[in-house]
Design an enzyme around this catalytic site. Structure first.
Site, mmCIF file in Angstrom:
data_model
loop_
_atom_site.group_PDB
_atom_site.id
_atom_site.type_symbol
_atom_site.label_atom_id
_atom_site.label_comp_id
_atom_site.label_asym_id
_atom_site.label_seq_id
_atom_site.Cartn_x
_atom_site.Cartn_y
_atom_site.Cartn_z
ATOM 1 C CB CYS A 49 -1.101 0.183 1.042
ATOM 2 S SG CYS A 49 -2.367 1.324 1.088
ATOM 3 C CG HIS B 201 -3.412 -3.844 3.106
ATOM 4 N ND1 HIS B 201 -2.383 -3.294 3.806
ATOM 5 C CD2 HIS B 201 -4.132 -2.643 2.395
ATOM 6 C CE1 HIS B 201 -2.371 -1.904 3.765
ATOM 7 N NE2 HIS B 201 -3.524 -1.468 2.972
ATOM 8 C CD GLU C 22 -0.751 -5.991 5.220
ATOM 9 O OE1 GLU C 22 -0.932 -4.971 5.536
ATOM 10 O OE2 GLU C 22 -1.154 -6.608 3.914
#
Length: 232
Positions: free
Chosen positions: A89, A175, A177
């Site tokens: 990001c 994202h 994660e």
């Protein structure tokens, strides 16, 4: 054991599920909270891998957040020396800027879980585990693909979702994660943004409940693939 330095901008936007993968792959990591840490003495080339995480600020706002100038310089130096960098990001946007590409507002927010579409480039194979998995999107800016890089993926809202430079650099706008539990920190930390955007917390939680287990496994596979290719 190999070392990873993780640039973190806000505590709740951390490595999430990728932390365990790093340990399993033989990497030891530690965070540097860049807004409150002096980076002047940081050796840009020391760590085996640099990971630059996300954050709720613009990659262009060095005036408001002067530490971004130091981050950009560190990223630029590592990339010039082909030292491994992974950006997520904001981190990917800073990588794009360090490589001379433009980052600008899209005019719309992309927040929530949704798929990405991989490009036809052979380098996109590193993201293949994510091809059928909803990932978490949370951004309003878009990076252009640097001249020296390869576009790997896009989404319906944002055409540029990932790029690579050689084997050593990977930038992800989305994202991979964030876990279902970890998302709760985001819902608090980004409460004002969510309210202004008129987004439903319940809907985001439902999306996370549906996608998080598959996303965690796919993210682990992507990270392992990328780390493995650093040594080929």
């Amino acid at each position: 054991m190999k070392t990873v330095v993780v640039f973190r901008h806000v505590p709740f936007e951390d490595l999430g599920t990728l932390g365990d993968t790093l340990h399993e792959c033989g990497y030891q990591y530690h965070y540097i909270d860049t807004p409150i840490t002096a980076l002047a003495t940081f050796d840009p080339l020391h760590a085996d891998v640099l990971i630059v995480l996300g954050g709720p600020i613009s990659a262009n706002d060095e005036t408001g957040y002067p530490f971004l100038s130091q981050e950009l310089a560190i990223i630029r130096q590592r990339l010039a020396q082909q030292r491994p960098v992974l950006g997520i990001c904001l981190g990917a946007q800073l990588m794009a800027r360090a490589l001379g590409a433009r980052v600008a507002p899209m005019g719309v927010k992309e927040i929530g879980y949704g798929p990405i579409q991989l490009s036809s480039a052979p380098q996109a194979a590193v993201l293949a585990p994510l091809s059928d998995i909803p990932v978490l999107h949370w951004h309003g800016d878009r990076f252009e693909i640097p001249d020296s890089a390869i576009r790997l993926a896009g989404s319906q809202v944002c055409d540029n979702q990932a790029f690579s430079l050689g084997k050593h650099a990977l930038g992800l706008q989305f994202h991979p994660e964030v876990s279902q539990t970890g998302l709760e920190g985001w819902l608090v930390g980004h409460a004002c943004e969510l309210e202004l955007a008129g987004l439903s917390l319940g809907e985001l939680r439902q999306q996370a409940a549906h996608a998080s287990a598959s996303l965690a496994l796919a993210a682990q596979q992507v990270m392992t693939r990328w780390l493995d290719q650093l040594h080929t």
